[in-house]
Write a protein that holds these residues in place. Structure first.
Motif, PDB file in Angstrom:
ATOM      1  N   ASP A   1     -13.643   3.801  -5.230  1.00 50.69           N
ATOM      2  CA  ASP A   1     -13.799   3.246  -3.884  1.00 50.69           C
ATOM      3  C   ASP A   1     -14.660   4.158  -3.030  1.00 50.69           C
ATOM      4  O   ASP A   1     -15.509   3.709  -2.260  1.00 50.69           O
ATOM      5  CB  ASP A   1     -12.414   3.064  -3.243  1.00 50.69           C
ATOM      6  CG  ASP A   1     -12.420   2.043  -2.123  1.00 50.69           C
ATOM      7  OD1 ASP A   1     -13.515   1.572  -1.759  1.00 50.69           O
ATOM      8  OD2 ASP A   1     -11.344   1.708  -1.605  1.00 50.69           O
TER       9      ASP A   1
ATOM     10  N   HIS B   1     -15.859  -1.129  -5.334  1.00 51.68           N
ATOM     11  CA  HIS B   1     -14.567  -1.597  -4.846  1.00 51.68           C
ATOM     12  C   HIS B   1     -13.849  -2.447  -5.899  1.00 51.68           C
ATOM     13  O   HIS B   1     -14.351  -3.487  -6.317  1.00 51.68           O
ATOM     14  CB  HIS B   1     -14.747  -2.404  -3.556  1.00 51.68           C
ATOM     15  CG  HIS B   1     -15.453  -1.628  -2.483  1.00 51.68           C
ATOM     16  ND1 HIS B   1     -14.866  -0.552  -1.850  1.00 51.68           N
ATOM     17  CD2 HIS B   1     -16.695  -1.744  -1.956  1.00 51.68           C
ATOM     18  CE1 HIS B   1     -15.716  -0.045  -0.967  1.00 51.68           C
ATOM     19  NE2 HIS B   1     -16.835  -0.746  -1.016  1.00 51.68           N
TER      20      HIS B   1
ATOM     21  N   ILE C   1      -5.107  -4.198  -9.342  1.00 53.80           N
ATOM     22  CA  ILE C   1      -4.386  -2.947  -9.554  1.00 53.80           C
ATOM     23  C   ILE C   1      -2.879  -3.200  -9.546  1.00 53.80           C
ATOM     24  O   ILE C   1      -2.144  -2.775 -10.448  1.00 53.80           O
ATOM     25  CB  ILE C   1      -4.742  -1.914  -8.464  1.00 53.80           C
ATOM     26  CG1 ILE C   1      -6.263  -1.692  -8.415  1.00 53.80           C
ATOM     27  CG2 ILE C   1      -4.007  -0.606  -8.709  1.00 53.80           C
ATOM     28  CD1 ILE C   1      -6.862  -1.256  -9.705  1.00 53.80           C
ATOM     29  N   TYR C   2      -2.420  -3.910  -8.512  1.00 55.77           N
ATOM     30  CA  TYR C   2      -0.984  -4.123  -8.390  1.00 55.77           C
ATOM     31  C   TYR C   2      -0.463  -5.107  -9.434  1.00 55.77           C
ATOM     32  O   TYR C   2       0.694  -5.001  -9.863  1.00 55.77           O
ATOM     33  CB  TYR C   2      -0.639  -4.570  -6.973  1.00 55.77           C
ATOM     34  CG  TYR C   2      -0.891  -3.467  -5.973  1.00 55.77           C
ATOM     35  CD1 TYR C   2      -0.171  -2.272  -6.051  1.00 55.77           C
ATOM     36  CD2 TYR C   2      -1.857  -3.596  -4.990  1.00 55.77           C
ATOM     37  CE1 TYR C   2      -0.408  -1.244  -5.159  1.00 55.77           C
ATOM     38  CE2 TYR C   2      -2.102  -2.562  -4.093  1.00 55.77           C
ATOM     39  CZ  TYR C   2      -1.376  -1.388  -4.183  1.00 55.77           C
ATOM     40  OH  TYR C   2      -1.615  -0.359  -3.314  1.00 55.77           O
TER      41      TYR C   2
ATOM     42  N   ASP D   1       2.155   3.336  -3.565  1.00 50.82           N
ATOM     43  CA  ASP D   1       1.440   4.477  -4.147  1.00 50.82           C
ATOM     44  C   ASP D   1       1.964   5.786  -3.555  1.00 50.82           C
ATOM     45  O   ASP D   1       2.247   6.746  -4.266  1.00 50.82           O
ATOM     46  CB  ASP D   1      -0.066   4.372  -3.876  1.00 50.82           C
ATOM     47  CG  ASP D   1      -0.632   3.013  -4.252  1.00 50.82           C
ATOM     48  OD1 ASP D   1       0.029   2.311  -5.038  1.00 50.82           O
ATOM     49  OD2 ASP D   1      -1.705   2.663  -3.763  1.00 50.82           O
TER      50      ASP D   1
ATOM     51  N   ASP E   1      -6.428   4.866   4.446  1.00 50.07           N
ATOM     52  CA  ASP E   1      -6.596   3.585   3.761  1.00 50.07           C
ATOM     53  C   ASP E   1      -5.732   2.504   4.417  1.00 50.07           C
ATOM     54  O   ASP E   1      -6.181   1.367   4.642  1.00 50.07           O
ATOM     55  CB  ASP E   1      -6.211   3.747   2.287  1.00 50.07           C
ATOM     56  CG  ASP E   1      -6.826   2.666   1.404  1.00 50.07           C
ATOM     57  OD1 ASP E   1      -7.851   2.088   1.810  1.00 50.07           O
ATOM     58  OD2 ASP E   1      -6.266   2.383   0.339  1.00 50.07           O
TER      59      ASP E   1
ATOM     60  N   LYS F   1      -7.633  -4.835  -4.877  1.00 52.03           N
ATOM     61  CA  LYS F   1      -6.283  -4.265  -4.955  1.00 52.03           C
ATOM     62  C   LYS F   1      -5.334  -5.161  -5.755  1.00 52.03           C
ATOM     63  O   LYS F   1      -4.415  -4.674  -6.404  1.00 52.03           O
ATOM     64  CB  LYS F   1      -5.722  -4.078  -3.539  1.00 52.03           C
ATOM     65  CG  LYS F   1      -6.403  -2.975  -2.723  1.00 52.03           C
ATOM     66  CD  LYS F   1      -5.936  -1.603  -3.145  1.00 52.03           C
ATOM     67  CE  LYS F   1      -6.234  -0.538  -2.097  1.00 52.03           C
ATOM     68  NZ  LYS F   1      -7.611  -0.447  -1.666  1.00 52.03           N
TER      69      LYS F   1
ATOM     70  N   LEU G   1       0.829  -1.206   0.000  1.00 52.82           N
ATOM     71  CA  LEU G   1       0.000   0.000   0.000  1.00 52.82           C
ATOM     72  C   LEU G   1       0.866   1.261   0.000  1.00 52.82           C
ATOM     73  O   LEU G   1       0.457   2.306  -0.501  1.00 52.82           O
ATOM     74  CB  LEU G   1      -0.928   0.013   1.223  1.00 52.82           C
ATOM     75  CG  LEU G   1      -2.072  -1.004   1.208  1.00 52.82           C
ATOM     76  CD1 LEU G   1      -2.785  -1.025   2.549  1.00 52.82           C
ATOM     77  CD2 LEU G   1      -3.065  -0.690   0.097  1.00 52.82           C
TER      78      LEU G   1
ATOM     79  N   THR H   1      -7.044  -0.817   6.613  1.00 53.33           N
ATOM     80  CA  THR H   1      -6.607  -2.159   6.207  1.00 53.33           C
ATOM     81  C   THR H   1      -6.065  -2.916   7.412  1.00 53.33           C
ATOM     82  O   THR H   1      -6.371  -4.096   7.630  1.00 53.33           O
ATOM     83  CB  THR H   1      -5.529  -2.072   5.113  1.00 53.33           C
ATOM     84  OG1 THR H   1      -6.080  -1.401   3.981  1.00 53.33           O
ATOM     85  CG2 THR H   1      -5.051  -3.456   4.701  1.00 53.33           C
TER      86      THR H   1
ATOM     87  N   ILE I   1      -4.425   5.028  -9.823  1.00 55.49           N
ATOM     88  CA  ILE I   1      -4.685   4.983  -8.379  1.00 55.49           C
ATOM     89  C   ILE I   1      -5.732   6.031  -8.002  1.00 55.49           C
ATOM     90  O   ILE I   1      -6.633   5.766  -7.193  1.00 55.49           O
ATOM     91  CB  ILE I   1      -3.371   5.212  -7.598  1.00 55.49           C
ATOM     92  CG1 ILE I   1      -2.413   4.036  -7.808  1.00 55.49           C
ATOM     93  CG2 ILE I   1      -3.647   5.381  -6.100  1.00 55.49           C
ATOM     94  CD1 ILE I   1      -0.966   4.364  -7.475  1.00 55.49           C
TER      95      ILE I   1
END
Length: 265
Positions: A222, A227, A233-234, A29, A161, A230, A26, A165, A215
């Protein structure tokens, strides 16, 4: 559960390792944004700006961890709009217009990221057209305070964020604090090499700005309750970075071949 009990609990160690990995991922970013912004400062201020930005990220995360009840409360709806999105696969609405403070923070941060990345891309693609604007921007960005303020804004978004998490993965505050400190330590170690690498490779700058655009869009989605996992995305970021690495190797091979040909002549 006290510290001694946590240290002897295998489940606690598993949670710690998992959370450290999640926090480091995380933090990528956050680190990309800090690297791009600090590289616009005069060279003698860049390292200091990165150190301050990452230190502020740590302070903000630890401050948020000290107010867990407040953080959890950020997920409670603040207001709702009488509209629902189209039905999803199982008939439920794909998203609802119900907003919490977390949603509003994510939307604001996403809009800021999209705006900032778009401006940077425009400047890179067409510097001549933005020459007048660039002169004004250079004065602003050469001010350390302005850079730190922008970093602080994004630190807030990514910190919320990150902590939410952590709260979702474990109930033990010592595990959360340890994971956050280790992850920010990794960011601190990686900040200068990453920033220097981005600065020396113009195509990587454009790729990183594309990441920030993506992002930002994900943060906005989000915030609206849509949602995006993740992992997707990564995975996309890793694939793009892999393709760019191959392009860099190909360019180096061509340059080396040209240098060898010149040497023979």
């Amino acid at each position: 559960m006290d510290i001694a009990a946590l240290l002897s609990d295998p489940a606690a160690w598993a949670a710690l390792i998992t959370l450290i990995v999640m926090e480091v991922v995380l933090g990528i970013d956050n680190l990309i944004f800090i690297s791009i912004l600090s590289n616009k400062l005069p060279e003698h201020q860049r390292q200091r700006a990165r150190r301050i930005g990452i230190s502020l990220a740590l302070i903000m995360r630890l401050a948020l961890l000290s107010t867990l009840a407040f953080i959890v409360g950020l997920t409670q709806p603040v207001f709702e709009l009488p509209w629902q999105g189209p039905p999803g696969e199982h008939g439920e609405p794909m998203f609802e217009l119900s907003f919490s403070w977390r949603d509003l923070i994510l939307i604001a941060g996403g809009l800021f990221l999209v705006w900032k990345a778009t401006n940077e891309i425009h400047e890179k693609v067409d510097p001549a057209a933005t020459h007048g604007v660039m002169d004004a921007d250079s004065k602003v960005i050469s001010n350390m305070g302005s850079a730190i303020f922008q970093i602080l804004l994004l630190d807030l978004v990514f910190s919320v964020d990150s902590i939410l998490t952590a709260v979702g993965m474990t109930d033990h505050l010592p595990i959360m604090v340890t994971a956050v400190v280790v992850a920010v330590g990794v960011m601190l170690l990686a900040a200068d090499p990453l920033a220097n690498f981005i600065n020396k490779n113009p195509t990587v700058v454009m790729l990183a700005l594309g990441f920030l655009l993506m992002i930002g869009a994900v943060l906005i989605a989000d915030g609206f309750g849509f949602h995006v996992p993740k992992g997707y995305i990564y995975a996309a970021m890793a694939f793009s970075a892999g393709v760019e690495a191959l392009n860099m190797l190909a360019r180096k091979a061509v340059a080396r071949k040209g240098a060898d040909a010149e040497a023979r002549h």
